[in-house]
Design a protein around this motif. Structure first.
Motif, PDB file in Angstrom:
ATOM      1  N   CYS A 245     -11.587 -10.323 -20.054  1.00  0.00           N
ATOM      2  CA  CYS A 245     -11.318 -10.637 -18.976  1.00  0.00           C
ATOM      3  C   CYS A 245      -9.597 -10.456 -18.976  1.00  0.00           C
ATOM      4  O   CYS A 245      -9.242 -10.001 -19.865  1.00  0.00           O
ATOM      5  CB  CYS A 245     -11.646 -11.895 -18.760  1.00  0.00           C
ATOM      6  SG  CYS A 245     -10.865 -13.287 -19.990  1.00  0.00           S
TER       7      CYS A 245
ATOM      8  N   ASP B  41      -5.015 -17.527 -12.406  1.00  0.00           N
ATOM      9  CA  ASP B  41      -5.953 -16.430 -12.012  1.00  0.00           C
ATOM     10  C   ASP B  41      -6.824 -16.059 -13.115  1.00  0.00           C
ATOM     11  O   ASP B  41      -5.933 -15.529 -14.423  1.00  0.00           O
ATOM     12  CB  ASP B  41      -5.289 -15.458 -11.196  1.00  0.00           C
ATOM     13  CG  ASP B  41      -6.569 -14.211 -10.925  1.00  0.00           C
ATOM     14  OD1 ASP B  41      -7.301 -14.394  -9.926  1.00  0.00           O
ATOM     15  OD2 ASP B  41      -6.537 -13.099 -11.625  1.00  0.00           O
TER      16      ASP B  41
ATOM     17  N   GLU C 102      -9.798 -13.186 -14.189  1.00  0.00           N
ATOM     18  CA  GLU C 102     -10.702 -12.185 -13.371  1.00  0.00           C
ATOM     19  C   GLU C 102     -11.665 -11.729 -14.646  1.00  0.00           C
ATOM     20  O   GLU C 102     -11.419 -11.664 -15.608  1.00  0.00           O
ATOM     21  CB  GLU C 102      -9.635 -10.954 -13.303  1.00  0.00           C
ATOM     22  CG  GLU C 102     -10.633  -9.614 -12.635  1.00  0.00           C
ATOM     23  CD  GLU C 102      -9.877  -8.308 -12.328  1.00  0.00           C
ATOM     24  OE1 GLU C 102     -10.770  -7.513 -12.135  1.00  0.00           O
ATOM     25  OE2 GLU C 102      -8.802  -8.413 -12.435  1.00  0.00           O
TER      26      GLU C 102
ATOM     27  N   HIS D   3     -12.313 -13.124  -9.322  1.00  0.00           N
ATOM     28  CA  HIS D   3     -11.208 -13.978  -9.566  1.00  0.00           C
ATOM     29  C   HIS D   3     -11.427 -15.412  -9.247  1.00  0.00           C
ATOM     30  O   HIS D   3     -11.822 -15.806  -8.174  1.00  0.00           O
ATOM     31  CB  HIS D   3     -10.198 -13.551  -8.297  1.00  0.00           C
ATOM     32  CG  HIS D   3      -9.873 -12.045  -8.765  1.00  0.00           C
ATOM     33  ND1 HIS D   3      -8.765 -11.845  -9.486  1.00  0.00           N
ATOM     34  CD2 HIS D   3     -10.156 -10.851  -8.346  1.00  0.00           C
ATOM     35  CE1 HIS D   3      -8.544 -10.472  -9.543  1.00  0.00           C
ATOM     36  NE2 HIS D   3      -9.368  -9.755  -8.906  1.00  0.00           N
TER      37      HIS D   3
ATOM     38  N   LYS E 135      -9.328 -18.945  -9.409  1.00  0.00           N
ATOM     39  CA  LYS E 135      -8.070 -19.452  -9.096  1.00  0.00           C
ATOM     40  C   LYS E 135      -7.930 -20.896  -9.425  1.00  0.00           C
ATOM     41  O   LYS E 135      -8.892 -21.543  -9.628  1.00  0.00           O
ATOM     42  CB  LYS E 135      -7.710 -19.164  -7.677  1.00  0.00           C
ATOM     43  CG  LYS E 135      -7.853 -17.950  -6.818  1.00  0.00           C
ATOM     44  CD  LYS E 135      -6.748 -17.057  -7.641  1.00  0.00           C
ATOM     45  CE  LYS E 135      -6.865 -15.741  -6.719  1.00  0.00           C
ATOM     46  NZ  LYS E 135      -5.819 -14.452  -7.376  1.00  0.00           N
TER      47      LYS E 135
END
Length: 377
Positions: A43, A105, A107, A112, A114
């Motif tokens: 990630c 963030d 990913e 995504h 947040k």
């Protein structure tokens, strides 16, 4: 007959193929790395490429002290991202300190997440864990060998969008309870953005739920200050000072009221400026800063006089709530300062402008004397 059978079989096969393809398109498949009995998820954290151990039993995303130091040194984290301290119980039953932070963030496979809550374990080489604070926001997922298959995220996003639409429409119609319910459900799927958090706070305020409003304000301001959000709407300061005032936190109320006043636009009306000063006077009064309160109330009266184009220094306008409140504020201040002459002067002005409490106090002279000598405002 045979042709009909062939037709329906072909149609059924096509339907199955379409459904299967739609399902596959809605999935995100992430190849994990198997390492000494655990699976690691690739990630990006704030843009930094990383790997975490998949741990469905961990409450939070966990970072080691070593990794946190690396992220700080390379500007992937800032000191403002850290929010406090706590303690964690490890698998062996031992308790260790941790730092709390918010990751702007994460990913995962192009998805995504947040503002994910996370912790830094106070051990240099603590394991890096992808816990439920991130996993639960992916929606439905399954582990298939060394693959993490996420299938609920797009579907949840669609549901969330519909909930947000319903919430906004309900708020615009004054259906605040319905709006609150929709915002809360959307928030369970994924944290609200700044605009929606603000709308939720206002809905709570309109419903008289100040405690809930206060919690949302604090959340909003924490996110704003941590993420340096640019499109800041200062009305959140308005809510925050009101909530602090409601709960008797007058120093904080003063802080956020002053911030609200500083963020007023240059074309703010004299009436709005007058209300700012009247509210400021109320806060100063409860802080026992009576001279500051008097200055603020007088400024409110001056702004309102100019707004109404009145010539008298202390105009009397029937049922003018701002003037009535400002005069009564001055009345209270002079009572606390032991100035009976000005106390009576502004009590009379407040009464003539329709202030209910001033009218009640002015019922007779004996009541005025008792109020001045013993009354509690």
């Amino acid at each position: 007959m045979n042709q009909n059978k062939i037709y329906f079989r072909t149609l059924l096969l096509l339907i199955i193929i379409v459904i299967t393809n739609v399902h596959l398109l809605a999935q995100t498949v992430i190849q994990m790395e198997y390492d000494r009995g655990v699976y690691k998820i690739p990630c990006y954290v704030n843009g930094a490429k990383m790997k975490f151990i998949l741990d469905t039993g961990a409450s939070d995303v966990c970072l080691s002290m070593e990794m946190a130091e690396y992220l700080l040194e390379n500007d992937y984290l800032s000191e403002d991202d850290f929010t406090g301290m706590g303690a964690s119980t490890l698998a062996d039953g031992s308790v260790v300190d941790h730092l709390k932070l918010v990751l702007k963030d994460i990913e995962i496979g192009g998805l995504h997440l947040k503002n994910v809550s996370a912790i830094v374990i106070a051990q240099q080489y603590a394991p890096m864990l992808m816990g439920q604070s991130a996993l639960k926001r992916l929606g439905s997922y399954a582990i298939n060998g060394n693959k993490l298959v996420i299938s609920g995220y797009p579907e949840s996003t669609g549901k969330r969008s519909q909930l947000l639409k319903t919430a906004k429409e309900s708020m615009d119609k004054g259906l605040y309870a319905v709006a609150i319910s929709s915002y809360v459900q959307a928030r369970e799927i994924l944290e609200l953005d700044y605009a929606d958090l603000e709308h939720l706070a206002w809905c709570y305020k309109y419903e008289g739920k100040y405690k809930e409003c206060f919690e949302i304000c604090k959340k909003w301001l924490t996110l704003y200050e941590r993420l340096n959000y640019q499109n800041f709407n200062s009305s959140i300061y308005e809510l925050t000072w009101r909530c602090n005032y409601y709960f008797g936190y007058y120093e904080q109320a003063l802080l956020y009221k002053q911030k609200r006043m500083l963020t007023r636009s240059s074309n703010t009306t004299l009436e709005n400026l007058a209300w700012d000063q009247e509210h400021l006077g109320d806060i100063y009064f409860y802080l026992t800063r009576y001279n500051d309160a008097i200055t603020s109330y007088n400024a409110a009266i001056t702004n309102m006089r100019n707004f109404k184009k009145e010539k008298d220094e202390f105009p009397i306008i029937k049922d003018d709530n701002l003037l009535a409140c400002s005069y009564f504020g001055l009345c209270r201040c002079y009572r606390m300062k032991g100035n009976k002459k000005d106390f009576k002067k502004f009590l009379e002005l407040a009464k003539k402008c329709g202030h209910e409490q001033a009218i009640k106090i002015s019922y007779n002279k004996d009541y005025i004397e008792r109020y001045y000598n013993k009354g509690v405002i």
